[in-house]
Design an enzyme around this catalytic site. Sequence first.
Site, PDB file in Angstrom:
ATOM      1  N   ASP A   1     -10.176   1.224   0.350  1.00  0.00           N
ATOM      2  CA  ASP A   1      -9.875   2.637   0.520  1.00  0.00           C
ATOM      3  C   ASP A   1     -11.078   3.462   0.088  1.00  0.00           C
ATOM      4  OD1 ASP A   1      -7.389   2.625   1.672  1.00  0.00           O
ATOM      5  OD2 ASP A   1      -6.254   3.155  -0.347  1.00  0.00           O
TER       6      ASP A   1
ATOM      7  N   TYR B   1      -9.661  -4.773   2.164  1.00  0.00           N
ATOM      8  CA  TYR B   1      -9.084  -3.322   2.871  1.00  0.00           C
ATOM      9  C   TYR B   1      -9.485  -2.102   1.792  1.00  0.00           C
ATOM     10  CZ  TYR B   1      -5.476  -1.224   5.520  1.00  0.00           C
ATOM     11  OH  TYR B   1      -4.616  -0.275   6.370  1.00  0.00           O
TER      12      TYR B   1
ATOM     13  N   ARG C   1      10.162   5.632  -2.577  1.00  0.00           N
ATOM     14  CA  ARG C   1      10.393   6.665  -3.590  1.00  0.00           C
ATOM     15  C   ARG C   1      12.023   6.901  -3.459  1.00  0.00           C
ATOM     16  NH1 ARG C   1       5.962   9.438  -2.018  1.00  0.00           N
ATOM     17  NH2 ARG C   1       4.021   9.113  -3.071  1.00  0.00           N
TER      18      ARG C   1
ATOM     19  N   ARG D   1      -0.040   6.100  16.310  1.00  0.00           N
ATOM     20  CA  ARG D   1       0.128   7.313  15.712  1.00  0.00           C
ATOM     21  C   ARG D   1      -0.547   8.195  16.455  1.00  0.00           C
ATOM     22  NH1 ARG D   1      -2.892   6.145   9.941  1.00  0.00           N
ATOM     23  NH2 ARG D   1      -4.825   5.526  10.672  1.00  0.00           N
TER      24      ARG D   1
ATOM     25  N   ARG E   1      -9.169  -6.112  13.055  1.00  0.00           N
ATOM     26  CA  ARG E   1      -8.351  -5.232  14.287  1.00  0.00           C
ATOM     27  C   ARG E   1      -9.511  -4.173  14.471  1.00  0.00           C
ATOM     28  NH1 ARG E   1      -4.959  -6.998  16.880  1.00  0.00           N
ATOM     29  NH2 ARG E   1      -4.145  -5.096  17.196  1.00  0.00           N
TER      30      ARG E   1
ATOM     31  N   ARG F   1       0.912  -1.112  -0.015  1.00  0.00           N
ATOM     32  CA  ARG F   1      -0.004  -0.064  -0.087  1.00  0.00           C
ATOM     33  C   ARG F   1       0.772   1.258   0.067  1.00  0.00           C
ATOM     34  NH1 ARG F   1      -5.379   0.246   1.989  1.00  0.00           N
ATOM     35  NH2 ARG F   1      -4.813   1.998   3.138  1.00  0.00           N
TER      36      ARG F   1
ATOM     37  N   GLU G   1      -3.871   6.719  18.567  1.00  0.00           N
ATOM     38  CA  GLU G   1      -4.457   5.441  18.082  1.00  0.00           C
ATOM     39  C   GLU G   1      -3.802   4.377  18.883  1.00  0.00           C
ATOM     40  OE1 GLU G   1      -6.247   6.881  13.732  1.00  0.00           O
ATOM     41  OE2 GLU G   1      -5.133   5.108  14.177  1.00  0.00           O
TER      42      GLU G   1
HETATM   43  O1  LIG Z   1       4.778   3.858   9.728  1.00  0.00           O
HETATM   44  C1  LIG Z   1       4.171   2.760   9.198  1.00  0.00           C
HETATM   45  C2  LIG Z   1       3.049   3.136   8.480  1.00  0.00           C
HETATM   46  C3  LIG Z   1       2.513   1.735   8.113  1.00  0.00           C
HETATM   47  N1  LIG Z   1       3.020   0.599   8.185  1.00  0.00           N
HETATM   48  C4  LIG Z   1       2.478  -0.363   7.628  1.00  0.00           C
HETATM   49  O2  LIG Z   1       1.979  -0.324   6.399  1.00  0.00           O
HETATM   50  C5  LIG Z   1       0.484  -0.741   6.208  1.00  0.00           C
HETATM   51  C6  LIG Z   1      -0.441   0.156   5.226  1.00  0.00           C
HETATM   52  O3  LIG Z   1      -0.012   1.763   5.798  1.00  0.00           O
HETATM   53  P1  LIG Z   1      -1.467   2.504   5.562  1.00  0.00           P
HETATM   54  O4  LIG Z   1      -2.121   2.168   4.689  1.00  0.00           O
HETATM   55  O5  LIG Z   1      -1.139   3.996   5.521  1.00  0.00           O
HETATM   56  O6  LIG Z   1      -2.051   2.514   7.244  1.00  0.00           O
HETATM   57  P2  LIG Z   1      -3.417   2.297   7.547  1.00  0.00           P
HETATM   58  O7  LIG Z   1      -3.483   0.597   7.315  1.00  0.00           O
HETATM   59  O8  LIG Z   1      -3.386   2.389   9.048  1.00  0.00           O
HETATM   60  O9  LIG Z   1      -4.336   3.066   6.898  1.00  0.00           O
HETATM   61  C7  LIG Z   1      -5.318   3.997   7.374  1.00  0.00           C
HETATM   62  O10 LIG Z   1      -4.373   4.923   7.664  1.00  0.00           O
HETATM   63  C8  LIG Z   1      -4.735   5.974   6.475  1.00  0.00           C
HETATM   64  C9  LIG Z   1      -3.979   6.370   5.484  1.00  0.00           C
HETATM   65  O11 LIG Z   1      -3.322   5.403   4.846  1.00  0.00           O
HETATM   66  C10 LIG Z   1      -2.863   7.365   6.322  1.00  0.00           C
HETATM   67  O12 LIG Z   1      -2.403   6.768   7.374  1.00  0.00           O
HETATM   68  C11 LIG Z   1      -6.052   5.275   5.705  1.00  0.00           C
HETATM   69  O13 LIG Z   1      -6.818   5.907   5.435  1.00  0.00           O
HETATM   70  C12 LIG Z   1      -6.353   4.114   6.910  1.00  0.00           C
HETATM   71  O14 LIG Z   1      -6.895   3.167   6.330  1.00  0.00           O
HETATM   72  C13 LIG Z   1       0.269  -0.535   7.925  1.00  0.00           C
HETATM   73  O15 LIG Z   1      -0.957  -1.302   7.745  1.00  0.00           O
HETATM   74  C14 LIG Z   1       1.286  -1.022   8.589  1.00  0.00           C
HETATM   75  O16 LIG Z   1       1.258  -2.348   8.578  1.00  0.00           O
HETATM   76  C15 LIG Z   1       4.184   0.528   8.788  1.00  0.00           C
HETATM   77  O17 LIG Z   1       4.768  -0.349   8.931  1.00  0.00           O
HETATM   78  N2  LIG Z   1       4.727   1.728   9.351  1.00  0.00           N
END
Ligand SMILES: O=c1ccn([C@@H]2O[C@H](COP(=O)(O)OP(=O)(O)O[C@H]3O[C@@H]([C@H](O)CO)[C@H](O)[C@H]3O)[C@@H](O)[C@H]2O)c(=O)[nH]1
Length: 393
Positions: A362, A360, A179, A288, A257, A175, A311
């Site tokens: 978005d 999952y 870069r 976070r 979760r 996800r 969180e």
């Molecule tokens: O510091 C970090 C961040 C992320 N991860 C790992 O990557 C996985 C995907 O990240 P992300 O999609 O950003 O995170 P999440 O699943 O919590 O998604 C929520 O956050 C927002 C958005 O992405 C901004 O954060 C989104 O709308 C939500 O669904 C994550 O699951 C981690 O495994 C990591 O290791 N370290």
Amino acid sequence: MSPQLIVVGAGLFGLTVAREAAERHGLHVLVLDRRSHLGGNAWSEADPETGIEVHRYGPHFFHTNNERVWTYLNRFTAFTPFSYRGQSNHRGEIFPLPVNLATINQFYRAAMSPDEARARLREEASMYQGGPATNFEDKAISLIGRPLYEAFFKGYTTKQWQTDLRLLPAETLTRLPIRYTYDNRWFNDKYQAQPADGYAAWMRSMADHPRIEVRLGVDFLSPTAEVNRGVVGRVPVVYTGPVDEYFGDAEGRLSWRTLDFHTEVHPTGDFQGTAIVNYADVEVPWTRIVEYRHVHPERDYPADRTVTVKEFSRFADTPGDEPYYPVNAVEDRARLTRYRARMEAEPLVWFGGRLGTYQYLDMHMAVAAALSLMDNKLSPYLQTQTVGDPVAS
Ligand SMILES: O=c1ccn([C@@H]2O[C@H](COP(=O)(O)OP(=O)(O)O[C@H]3O[C@@H]([C@H](O)CO)[C@H](O)[C@H]3O)[C@@H](O)[C@H]2O)c(=O)[nH]1
């Protein structure tokens, strides 16, 4: 109104289907949700003390490359540009995320060019000697090497998922981009924006149609609900609630979760200088801290107060826990296959959305999936059927 289509769940998937069915087919649509508000997990409201818009179920940042989805949603809300840029606190030092040239140079205390950084990570990644990298840990190490993985992913993901990282799918990691420039926008998409008047106004606008009726606080799966699963087979239903619950957990519970939130108001106009700081280390119990004022820098928020939300992630295993993230571990995938067979066999019920398909999604993906359900399944069905037997309203 006598409903000709029942949509269970007033999240983005359900609202898109409802709106399309009402507009394309002129159907009377009844939208049910057991919560007291529209929008599913995208709901937001003003913090009572500061007036700052807080996303009740964690931060939602809209992004898409899908022109159709973008054009479609602009009918219901104006958007203000917002590109989320990540930061991560690792051992008391702030690094930009997702991993980019600034992260790599700061981490290795270097001033590498893009080519040099690529070569360095290739060298680190070459230590990975396993087979095809299909799980989270292998994928991470084979892409960026062990040092960066252990600093920014291992602890955070352990806290977020509390699952053996070798049992998590590689897609959870992919996800995020990697870069070799100094760009730390979280997403690559062409459109990255926030609803100008907030998520609540956006969701209300989608539901605002003379042929859509919304009833909140109605649990379709409860036998005592005013409209419940007794209609199945008589009236078309789009179901976006948890799929395992629909089938009474017949194939076992799917694991999710959930998140706990700790909200604080601080006597300052800026607590952390950015919308989100991730906490990478496993010793810090939260994943976070979100400071919502930074999501709308264009708004006139108080200069002397700000609101933050910490969180905490854990398994959704207590009644009433909100399911947020499908864990999608190996045993979940086997259960889902069996649920899919049941979904196929369910008469006149279409399953969709994050909970209904255990995916999952978005926000843009939920809307795209709803439009695709309309195009490919529901519309063809509705065109050839006399939709009958309206339920009593
Ligand atoms: O510091 C970090 C961040 C992320 N991860 C790992 O990557 C996985 C995907 O990240 P992300 O999609 O950003 O995170 P999440 O699943 O919590 O998604 C929520 O956050 C927002 C958005 O992405 C901004 O954060 C989104 O709308 C939500 O669904 C994550 O699951 C981690 O495994 C990591 O290791 N370290």
